[in-house]
Design an enzyme around this catalytic site. Structure first.
Site, PDB file in Angstrom:
ATOM      1  CG  HIS A  23      -1.801   1.179   1.346  1.00 25.67           C
ATOM      2  ND1 HIS A  23      -3.082   1.201   0.841  1.00 25.67           N
ATOM      3  CD2 HIS A  23      -1.598   2.410   1.901  1.00 25.67           C
ATOM      4  CE1 HIS A  23      -3.634   2.370   1.079  1.00 25.67           C
ATOM      5  NE2 HIS A  23      -2.751   3.124   1.728  1.00 25.67           N
ATOM      6  CD  GLU A  24       1.618   3.580   3.665  1.00 24.31           C
ATOM      7  OE1 GLU A  24       1.855   4.650   3.060  1.00 24.31           O
ATOM      8  OE2 GLU A  24       0.580   3.394   4.325  1.00 24.31           O
ATOM      9  CG  HIS A  27       0.404   6.278  -0.666  1.00 28.11           C
ATOM     10  ND1 HIS A  27      -0.717   6.716  -1.329  1.00 28.11           N
ATOM     11  CD2 HIS A  27      -0.056   5.644   0.464  1.00 28.11           C
ATOM     12  CE1 HIS A  27      -1.808   6.357  -0.652  1.00 28.11           C
ATOM     13  NE2 HIS A  27      -1.425   5.708   0.440  1.00 28.11           N
TER      14      HIS A  27
END
Length: 472
Positions: A23-24, A27
């Site tokens: 997920h990170e 980003h």
């Protein structure tokens, strides 16, 4: 008990660690693509327990493994040197900020699809969804009673049926049946169309029949693994000889001198016709002693065994402490393998991902409307429990759970709730429409509301976890 806790902790750390990192990374990767400076990439919250500087970014593992974050250079966090201001997050166009924030949930959805593609491509043998009717008056019994196949046994309860499709979708095992039932309940279906075959040992079904199975008696608020069989069917298991495979150390079986490979023939001079019959007798006689006649290396022996006593959901049940030997050739007849080429696996993964996204969104909608109980929310304790069970069951089960949670993480983060990615995306949509960002005061107030909402839901989920544990 201790080993299951260790497996749960291990499974939880691996599962959450991978999903948070993915997920990170979404980003981080899109931010770097737009030349935004990433100062910290953290898996976990709180005090760092491991750090490493790579270029201009500090990568770290933190003490609380319940999430993570990427901290970009931002003037709202402190002064930024003039020569680096063009690399600050807050200086980027609203469209770039939208893309950076949306990349986290998006990569979770893509990752889930890739996991399903991998699972379908590798292919794994699993037991077919074969059942027998155990109650002719039940929903399944009434649906099946209209069949007049020549292959149907005189007694409806003696015929085994293989579920090959539900609503036109191929079914591989009881997990697929359970998912189809849950999806039907969430979508408020009155019945589901089942494609069945009596050719339970064939590689592919030779005969097909279709029945409409009413599912109205099931309640989504009370649905569990046991609910699956309230419809009046039972898993069909081929009759196995009572030949021992693994004998548990310290168990009544080991204390009686039984070993791997022993074939149990009689109990108190009554012939044992199958492993299933032996299990039924053991369960019905907790704490009892019996004389067992068994065959080892062609010779016959006798021994006495005193069964252990277990409490299973308030029911007294006997235990012998041994598992059954399963002839691979026999078991193979009752298994199927879902192995697809890359393109077919990609399409199957897409369909599975789409179905689960639709099911999750419908479930959330009905929760908000009060039509479905909030007791379905699961927290970190349940996730750890599921992780421990999955990691012990095999890599397929673990990757399947990872795919499901990756989807959930992606969907939940897209909800328009302040503090979540979806909340920030909502602000950016407002900014695109109005041409100016939301006021700082409004954003701060919304953050506080979002924190209270997330904290409340987290406490509710943990309460549900504890309730599940207390209820076994």
């Amino acid at each position: 008990m201790v080993s299951s806790v260790i497996w749960s902790i291990l499974g939880f750390i691996v599962l959450i660690g991978v999903l948070v990192t993915i997920h990170e990374w979404g980003h981080y990767a899109v931010g770097r693509w737009f030349k935004v400076k990433a100062e910290v990439f953290s898996v976990g919250f709180g005090k760092p327990i491991w750090t490493r500087q790579v270029g201009e970014t500090q990568f770290q593992l933190a003490a609380i493994p319940l999430g993570g974050y990427v901290r970009f250079l931002d003037e709202r966090n402190g002064p930024v040197a003039v020569e680096e201001q063009h690399r600050a997050f807050n200086r980027q166009s609203v469209y770039k900020r939208f893309a950076i924030v949306a990349a986290g949930p998006a990569i979770n959805l893509v990752f889930a699809w890739l996991l399903y593609v991998f699972i379908y491509s590798v292919g794994v043998a699993q037991p077919k969804a074969i059942f027998v009717v155990d109650n002719p008056a039940s929903a399944v019994g009434q649906a099946m009673s209209s069949l007049t196949l020549s292959t149907q046994a005189d007694n409806l309860e003696q015929q085994a049926w293989w579920i090959t499709q539900i609503e036109g979708r191929d079914i591989y095992g009881w997990q697929g049946v359970s998912q189809a039932l849950v999806q039907g309940l969430i979508n408020q279906r009155a019945s589901l169309n089942l494609t069945l075959s009596p050719d339970v040992t064939a590689d592919s079904p030779q005969q097909l029949v279709y029945v409409d199975l009413p599912i109205g008696q099931l309640n989504i608020n009370d649905f569990s693994a046991e609910s699956l069989f309230e419809l009046g069917w039972t898993r069909y298991l081929p009759s196995l000889p009572a030949k021992l495979d693994r004998v548990i150390a310290g168990s009544p079986a080991e204390q009686a001198g039984l070993r791997t490979g022993d074939l149990i023939e009689r109990v108190n001079d009554d012939w044992v016709i199958s492993w299933q019959a032996l299990v039924a007798w053991v369960h019905a006689n907790p704490g009892q002693s019996a004389e067992i006649t068994y065959r080892r290396d062609g010779a016959e022996f006798n021994t006495w065994v005193q069964l252990a006593e277990l409490n299973v959901n308030g029911e007294r049940r006997g235990q012998l402490g041994a598992s059954v030997y399963q002839d691979p050739e026999l078991i193979k007849q009752y298994q199927q393998t879902q192995q697809l080429g890359l393109w077919a696996a990609s399409l199957a993964g897409y369909e599975q991902t789409k179905a689960l996204i639709n099911m999750t969104l419908t479930m959330l909608k009905r929760m908000v409307l009060g039509e479905v109980s909030l007791s379905h929310l699961s927290g970190p304790i349940s996730i750890a429990d599921f992780s421990g069970q999955a990691i012990q069951s095999g890599w397929v089960q673990f990757l399947t759970l990872m795919a499901l949670l990756s989807l959930s993480l992606g969907i939940l983060n897209l909800l328009p709730v302040p503090m979540l990615d979806g909340g920030h995306l909502t602000y950016y949509v407002y900014e695109m429409i109005r041409g100016k960002p939301v006021s700082e005061g409004f954003e701060m107030a919304a953050q506080r509301v979002g924190f209270l909402m997330i904290a409340g839901l987290t406490l509710l989920a943990i309460s549900n976890d504890l309730l599940r544990l207390s209820n076994g």
